[in-house]
Structure formats: C-alpha cells, structure tokens
Scaffold this active site. Structure first.
Site, PDB file in Angstrom:
ATOM      1  CE1 TYR A 169      -4.598  -2.041   4.945  1.00  0.00           C
ATOM      2  CE2 TYR A 169      -3.494   0.033   4.446  1.00  0.00           C
ATOM      3  CZ  TYR A 169      -4.131  -1.122   4.022  1.00  0.00           C
ATOM      4  OH  TYR A 169      -4.291  -1.351   2.666  1.00  0.00           O
ATOM      5  CB  SER A 222      -0.867  -0.021   1.263  1.00  0.00           C
ATOM      6  OG  SER A 222      -1.468   1.238   1.464  1.00  0.00           O
TER       7      SER A 222
HETATM    8  P1  NAP Z   1     -11.796  -5.738   0.695  1.00  0.00           P
HETATM    9  O1  NAP Z   1     -12.749  -5.550  -0.416  1.00  0.00           O
HETATM   10  O2  NAP Z   1     -12.174  -5.342   2.081  1.00  0.00           O
HETATM   11  O3  NAP Z   1     -11.324  -7.255   0.678  1.00  0.00           O
HETATM   12  C1  NAP Z   1     -10.534  -7.775   1.708  1.00  0.00           C
HETATM   13  C2  NAP Z   1     -10.674  -9.270   1.682  1.00  0.00           C
HETATM   14  O4  NAP Z   1      -9.911  -9.805   2.777  1.00  0.00           O
HETATM   15  C3  NAP Z   1     -12.118  -9.730   1.865  1.00  0.00           C
HETATM   16  O5  NAP Z   1     -12.392 -10.802   0.985  1.00  0.00           O
HETATM   17  C4  NAP Z   1     -12.138 -10.189   3.304  1.00  0.00           C
HETATM   18  O6  NAP Z   1     -13.074 -11.205   3.573  1.00  0.00           O
HETATM   19  C5  NAP Z   1     -10.731 -10.755   3.440  1.00  0.00           C
HETATM   20  N1  NAP Z   1     -10.362 -10.902   4.838  1.00  0.00           N
HETATM   21  C6  NAP Z   1     -10.298  -9.943   5.779  1.00  0.00           C
HETATM   22  N2  NAP Z   1      -9.989 -10.491   6.960  1.00  0.00           N
HETATM   23  C7  NAP Z   1      -9.861 -11.826   6.760  1.00  0.00           C
HETATM   24  C8  NAP Z   1      -9.588 -12.922   7.615  1.00  0.00           C
HETATM   25  N3  NAP Z   1      -9.404 -12.771   8.927  1.00  0.00           N
HETATM   26  N4  NAP Z   1      -9.534 -14.165   7.072  1.00  0.00           N
HETATM   27  C9  NAP Z   1      -9.753 -14.338   5.754  1.00  0.00           C
HETATM   28  N5  NAP Z   1     -10.040 -13.342   4.896  1.00  0.00           N
HETATM   29  C10 NAP Z   1     -10.093 -12.102   5.411  1.00  0.00           C
HETATM   30  O7  NAP Z   1     -10.429  -4.936   0.442  1.00  0.00           O
HETATM   31  P2  NAP Z   1      -9.565  -4.675  -0.878  1.00  0.00           P
HETATM   32  O8  NAP Z   1      -9.513  -3.235  -1.055  1.00  0.00           O
HETATM   33  O9  NAP Z   1      -9.971  -5.579  -1.976  1.00  0.00           O
HETATM   34  O10 NAP Z   1      -8.123  -5.104  -0.322  1.00  0.00           O
HETATM   35  C11 NAP Z   1      -7.355  -6.129  -0.905  1.00  0.00           C
HETATM   36  C12 NAP Z   1      -5.890  -5.853  -0.620  1.00  0.00           C
HETATM   37  O11 NAP Z   1      -5.487  -4.639  -1.287  1.00  0.00           O
HETATM   38  C13 NAP Z   1      -5.577  -5.635   0.865  1.00  0.00           C
HETATM   39  O12 NAP Z   1      -4.337  -6.233   1.166  1.00  0.00           O
HETATM   40  C14 NAP Z   1      -5.478  -4.125   0.984  1.00  0.00           C
HETATM   41  O13 NAP Z   1      -4.658  -3.757   2.073  1.00  0.00           O
HETATM   42  C15 NAP Z   1      -4.855  -3.789  -0.351  1.00  0.00           C
HETATM   43  N6  NAP Z   1      -5.019  -2.396  -0.788  1.00  0.00           N
HETATM   44  C16 NAP Z   1      -6.235  -1.941  -1.193  1.00  0.00           C
HETATM   45  C17 NAP Z   1      -6.357  -0.632  -1.654  1.00  0.00           C
HETATM   46  C18 NAP Z   1      -7.670  -0.083  -2.134  1.00  0.00           C
HETATM   47  O14 NAP Z   1      -7.753   1.103  -2.463  1.00  0.00           O
HETATM   48  N7  NAP Z   1      -8.737  -0.875  -2.202  1.00  0.00           N
HETATM   49  C19 NAP Z   1      -5.236   0.215  -1.653  1.00  0.00           C
HETATM   50  C20 NAP Z   1      -4.011  -0.287  -1.230  1.00  0.00           C
HETATM   51  C21 NAP Z   1      -3.917  -1.602  -0.806  1.00  0.00           C
HETATM   52  P3  NAP Z   1     -14.623 -10.866   3.840  1.00  0.00           P
HETATM   53  O15 NAP Z   1     -15.171 -10.510   2.484  1.00  0.00           O
HETATM   54  O16 NAP Z   1     -15.151 -12.123   4.372  1.00  0.00           O
HETATM   55  O17 NAP Z   1     -14.650  -9.712   4.778  1.00  0.00           O
END
Ligand code: NAP
Length: 255
Positions: free
Chosen positions: A176, A163
């Site tokens: 985070y 990130s």
């Molecule tokens: P998201 O839509 O919230 O998805 C996160 C996923 O992680 C969900 O499927 C969630 O499951 C799963 N998860 C969370 N806790 C868990 C646990 N204890 N055991 C198993 N699964 C778990 O977020 P996202 O934005 O797609 O994020 C994906 C990655 O990209 C992350 O590493 C995040 O830090 C990174 N990132 C995102 C952005 C952005 O702008 N979106 C920017 C920088 C980095 P549930 O669906 O069951 O909750």
C-alpha cells in the site's frame, strides 16, 4: 496556460461556488463507498455529471439514487473491477464516454486496496501484486485510455489519491505504502508530459478519514474521533474545478 508545480497549501477558507462544476463530465473510481462516494455526491451537487465506477453495483446504485433524489445531473453507473480489467475494457469505457458525452473533464483515481499490514519478510506475493495493480497500474491504464478524451476538454483535471505513507515509508504498510509513493511519482511524470496542455494532474492526501479502509487499518481506533469523508470535499472540489487551473504536478494535504 503556464502551470505552477510549486507545493500548494490548501486554503482552508476556500468556498466552492454552487455552480463550480456545471456541465462537467467527471469519472470517480471507487464511487460506491467512503471518500469516492462523497466525491461523487459533492461533484454532482456542484453541477457535474458523474460517472460512478466501482465493483459493487448495489453500492453504486445507492449513490446514483442519492444524486437523483437531490436533483443533481443524472449520473451513470459503470461497473468495473479494477483488479481484473484489461486494456480492452478501458478502451471500451473510453469509447462509451466519447459516444455518450463527447469528452471527459475530470477523473478522480480514488479506488484502492489496503492489502495487509505486515512485515515485508512475510508479505504475500499475490497480495502484493493485487495491491500494486489496483492502486497503481489500473489508474495508469484508465488514464492512458482516457487521455484523448481529456484533451477534448477545455480544462481537465486528473486527481490521484495519495497517503501519508506515500510520502514517508512506515513499517508494515508494505505494498500500500509503495503504491502510494509510486502514485506520487506517476502523477509528476504525467503532469510534466501534459504541461503544455489544458490538462492538470495532481495528488490529494485525504489524511485520516472515517471509512471502511481506515477502520481495517486501525481497528482499535474510535471512528468518531475522525472526520467524515464529506468533511474533506473542499480540496477535491478545488482541484476538480477551474479555480485550480494553473496548478499541476503538486500533492496537497486535505487536512
Ligand atoms: P474505502 O471506503 O475502502 O473505499 C475504497 C473504494 O475502492 C470502495 O468503493 C471499493 O469498492 C473500491 N475498490 C477497491 N478495490 C476495487 C477494485 N478492484 N475495483 C473497483 N473498485 C475497487 O476507502 P477510502 O478510505 O474511502 O479510500 C479512498 C482513497 O483514499 C484510497 O485511495 C485510499 O488509499 C485513500 N486514503 C484514505 C485514507 C483514510 O483515512 N480513509 C487516508 C489516506 C488515503 P467496494 O466498496 O466495492 O469495496
């Protein structure tokens, strides 16, 4: 093969060929939502058999059905809550993968918790431990359990999700941000340890993407101003497929 650790700028003109991941076995954590869901579908579309790991089965089932309905290789659902999983659970997962598929060709460590945005002075200690556990320790445990399976692949790729706040600290991003700095460090250590092997290890920073996590970090933002998870898939495909064979120990920006 000698691998480059030089910083990589992702070539925005990269076009993955349709068979890029044919016959590959790839595990995606957090595959039920957001970027992980798009990864699972994009990998399957390019020929991979995807192991969908996550904590909400109904979401994983939807992704499973989507992949099946588009004629992709039959995926597998592996329910696991990374917060509570123990070393023996990761060992069981690795044994199942070995039995079913004989190896693993790739892992995307994508699942993460945001925790709360608040000053360090007030940061809740339990939340701190949970965020560090899910974002950093769980990927370490999963990687550790799967290393012998990755060594059975002709060329294996491990992708960690970073990130912007894992490169430059920012007020109130607490556990985070710290977990993402540590993820970059862990990736570099592992890349160095696997330098003389067919395993490559890299990070992707997806940038601002329209997901549930982004919406909870920036509630006032118009989601329509952001790109969708499907639109950041090319760098994931690049790092997962053999076109990135010679690259390890780097962190790339998807945008
Ligand atoms: P998201 O839509 O919230 O998805 C996160 C996923 O992680 C969900 O499927 C969630 O499951 C799963 N998860 C969370 N806790 C868990 C646990 N204890 N055991 C198993 N699964 C778990 O977020 P996202 O934005 O797609 O994020 C994906 C990655 O990209 C992350 O590493 C995040 O830090 C990174 N990132 C995102 C952005 C952005 O702008 N979106 C920017 C920088 C980095 P549930 O669906 O069951 O909750």
């Amino acid at each position: 093969m000698e691998k480059s650790k030089l910083p990589v700028t992702f070539n925005k003109n990269y076009k993955p060929r349709p068979t890029l991941l044919r016959d590959r076995i790839v595990l995606v954590t957090g595959a039920g939502d957001g970027i992980g869901r798009s990864c699972a579908k994009a990998f399957a579309k390019h020929g991979a058999t995807v192991i969908l790991l996550g904590r909400t089965v109904r979401k994983l089932e939807r992704v499973y059905d989507d992949i099946n309905s588009t004629g992709g290789p039959q995926p597998a659902i592996y329910p696991m809550d990374l917060l509570g999983a123990k070393a023996s659970d990761y060992h069981d997962l690795a044994c199942r993968i070995l039995r079913e598929y004989g190896r693993i060709d790739g892992i995307v460590h994508n699942a993460a918790l945001l925790g709360a945005l608040m000053p360090i002075e007030h940061y809740d200690l339990k939340m701190w431990s949970e965020v560090i556990h899910v974002n950093l320790t769980a990927p370490m445990m999963l990687t550790q359990a799967c290393l012998s399976l990755l060594r059975l692949s002709q060329d294996a790729s491990v992708i960690f999700t970073s990130s912007g706040v894992g490169r430059q600290g920012r007020a109130y991003w607490g556990a985070y941000a710290v977990s993402k700095f540590a993820t970059e460090g862990f990736m570099q250590v592992l890349a160095d340890e696997t330098d003389n092997s067919a395993i490559r290890v890299n990070c992707i920073n997806p940038g601002a993407v329209r997901t549930r996590m982004r919406a909870s970090a920036y509630p006032a933002e118009n989601p329509q101003s952001l790109i969708s998870p499907d639109e950041v898939m090319n760098p994931y495909l690049y790092l997962m497929g053999p076109d990135s064979n010679a690259i390890s120990g780097t962190s790339i920006d998807a945008q």
